[in-house]
Write a protein that holds these residues in place. Structure first.
Motif, short mmCIF file in Angstrom:
data_model
loop_
_atom_site.label_atom_id
_atom_site.label_comp_id
_atom_site.label_asym_id
_atom_site.label_seq_id
_atom_site.Cartn_x
_atom_site.Cartn_y
_atom_site.Cartn_z
N UNK A 185 10.33 -0.03 -13.34
CA UNK A 185 11.09 -1.09 -12.67
C UNK A 185 10.20 -2.26 -12.27
N UNK A 186 10.85 -3.35 -11.89
CA UNK A 186 10.15 -4.57 -11.45
C UNK A 186 10.49 -4.80 -9.98
N UNK A 187 9.45 -5.04 -9.18
CA UNK A 187 9.63 -5.08 -7.73
C UNK A 187 8.94 -6.32 -7.15
N UNK A 188 9.47 -6.80 -6.04
CA UNK A 188 9.02 -8.07 -5.46
C UNK A 188 8.51 -7.84 -4.04
N UNK A 225 0.83 -1.21 0.00
CA UNK A 225 0.00 0.00 0.00
C UNK A 225 0.86 1.26 0.00
N UNK A 226 1.90 1.27 0.85
CA UNK A 226 2.78 2.45 0.89
C UNK A 226 3.54 2.61 -0.41
N UNK A 227 4.02 1.48 -0.97
CA UNK A 227 4.76 1.53 -2.24
C UNK A 227 3.88 2.17 -3.31
N UNK A 228 2.60 1.76 -3.36
CA UNK A 228 1.69 2.27 -4.39
C UNK A 228 1.34 3.74 -4.15
N UNK A 229 1.18 4.13 -2.90
CA UNK A 229 0.90 5.55 -2.60
C UNK A 229 2.09 6.42 -3.02
N UNK A 230 3.30 5.92 -2.77
CA UNK A 230 4.49 6.68 -3.18
C UNK A 230 4.61 6.74 -4.70
#
Ligand code: AFP
Length: 341
Positions: A176-179, A8-13
Motif C-alpha cells: 500500500x501507499x501511505x502518507x 517509527x511506529x508504522x515501520x515497527x509494525x
C-alpha cells in the motif's frame, strides 16, 4: 491526544508483520530524517542564503541550484554511517557513490533525486525529494552501475517528500501507499492517510502544453480530446494543472486522482524522454500502482522497463488507471495505423 501513529511506529509494525527487515526500517528512518533537514533548509528561503544557482552543473547538463547541492550532501552524509547501504546513486552524481571504507556496508541500494523541481525553488513553489530502494546483488562490493540497473518492479521501497505548505512524506514498502505529515512541534512524521486509493477516473490532467507542437500523434489526439471536453468524444469537461515539480503534480494525483503525462516528443526524444527512470519515474510508478493507479511509458508498464543507464530518461504517463488506459489506447491505435500503412 488523538490516535497518532508516528512513522517509527508504522515501520515497527510493518517489521513485525514481516513486510520489512530491521535494516530497511533503519534506512527509511534515516532518509525521513534527512528529508526533515532538507525541509528546514528549503523553509529558510531567501533568509537562508540557499537560493539561486550553485555555479556548477550536473551529469544532466543542468545548472545546479544551491539547494540541489545542499540536499544531495544532506542525503549522502545521513546515509554514510548507518551500515544499511551498499551504495548510493543520485541525480546529482555522474557515478554511483560508494559508502566510505570507514563504515560497514548493508544490503540495499538507495537512489534519489535530492531536490526535484528545483527550477521552482527561487519562486517559492513546492519542490521535493524522491527516493527508491533496491536490493544490492550478492557479492557486489562495491556495487557498480550495472548493479543498480534493475527494473522498477524490484524496488523494495519508494517514496517522496514534498516541501509545500506542509511537509509530507508518501511511502510504500510494497504493501500500500501511505502518507505522513510532519508535525513541526514534535519533529515526527505522523500517519495522516493509510492505504491511499487513487480514483480510477479523473477530470484533471497535467502536461506541459507548451510542448504541444513537438508531440507525437497519440499525445496530440489524447490531449485534443480532453481539451474538446463536453463538445468532443469524451463528452465531459477536463481541467489542467502543471506545477513543473513532478513531486507536486504526483502528490496532487496521489491525493485526489488525475493523470500526469511527460511523453517523449520531438524535443526530448533523442534523450529518451524528459524524466529520469531510476529515481523519478520508477519510485513514482510504484507509489501510484500501490495506490491502485497505473504507470506506463505509453506502450509498456513503467515498472517493467529494463534500465540501460543510471540516468536514462523515459516517457511517463501515470495516475488514474482508466485515463492511463485511454492514453495507451491512443498509442496502440496509432501504432496499428502505421503498421497497416
Ligand atoms: P527541474 O528539477 O530541473 O526543475 O525539473 C523538474 C522535472 O524533472 C520534473 O519535476 C517536472 O515534472 C519536469 O522536470 C518539468 O519539466 P518542464 O520544465 O519541461 O515542464
Amino acid at each position: 491526544m488523538p490516535n497518532r501513529t508516528p512513522l517509527t511506529r508504522f515501520l515497527i509494525e510493518a517489521e513485525r508483520a514481516g513486510q520489512i527487515t530491521p535494516e530497511l526500517r533503519l534506512l527509511i528512518e534515516v532518509v525521513a530524517r534527512a528529508c526533515k533537514s532538507i525541509a528546514n533548509e528549503v523553509r529558510k528561503g531567501a533568509l537562508g542564503g540557499v537560493l539561486g544557482d550553485a555555479g556548477t552543473g550536473n551529469v544532466q547538463g543542468e545548472a545546479q541550484k544551491k539547494l540541489d547541492v545542499l540536499s544531495n550532501e544532506i542525503l549522502l552524509e545521513a546515509n554514510a554511517w548507518g551500515g544499511h547501504l551498499a551504495g548510493i546513486a543520485s541525480e546529482e552524481l555522474d557515478e554511483p557513490h560508494a559508502i566510505p571504507d570507514a563504515y560497514p556496508k548493508g544490503n540495499f541500494l538507495l537512489l534519489f533525486d535530492p531536490l526535484d523541481g528545483s527550477s521552482n525553488i527561487d519562486v517559492n513553489v513546492s519542490v521535493g525529494t524522491i527516493f527508491s530502494v533496491l536490493r544490492c546483488p550478492d557479492g557486489a562490493s562495491p556495487p557498480t552501475t550495472r548493479d543498480f540497473l534493475q527494473p522498477g518492479r524490484t524496488q523494495v521501497a519508494a517514496g517522496y517528500t514534498v516541501y509545500g505548505p506542509s511537509t509530507v512524506l508518501v511511502l510504500t514498502v510494497g504493501f500500500g501507499t501511505h502518507c505522513f505529515t510532519l508535525d513541526r512541534d514534535t519533529g515526527s512524521f505522523i500517519l495522516t492517510r493509510r492505504d491511499i486509493r487513487i480514483p480510477a477516473d479523473t477530470a484533471e490532467y497535467a502536461i506541459n502544453s507548451s510542448n504541444a507542437r513537438h508531440w507525437d500523434a497519440p499525445a496530440r489526439r489524447y490531449i485534443g480530446e480532453l481539451e474538446a471536453g463536453s463538445t468532443g468524444p469524451r463528452g465531459r469537461d477536463f481541467n489542467m494543472r502543471w506545477v513543473a515539480s513532478m513531486v507536486a503534480d504526483v502528490h496532487r494525483i496521489i491525493s485526489r486522482g488525475g493523470i500526469f503525462l511527460y511523453p517523449a516528443d520531438a524535443k526530448c526524444r533523442d534523450k529518451g524522454g524528459r524524466l529520469r527512470l531510476m529515481y523519478e519515474a520508477n519510485p513514482m510508478a510504484l507509489l501510484i500502482e500501490q495506490a491502485g493507479g497505473a504507470a506506463s511509458t505509453g506502450s509498456q508498464r513503467l515498472l517493467e522497463v529494463q534500465p540501460t543507464g543510471l540516468h536514462q530518461r523515459v516517457p511517463v504517463v501515470l495516475g488514474s488507471k482508466n485515463e492511463v488506459a485511454e492514453y495507451e489506447r491512443c498509442v496502440a491505435e496509432a501504432t496499428a495505423r502505421r503498421a497497416s500503412g
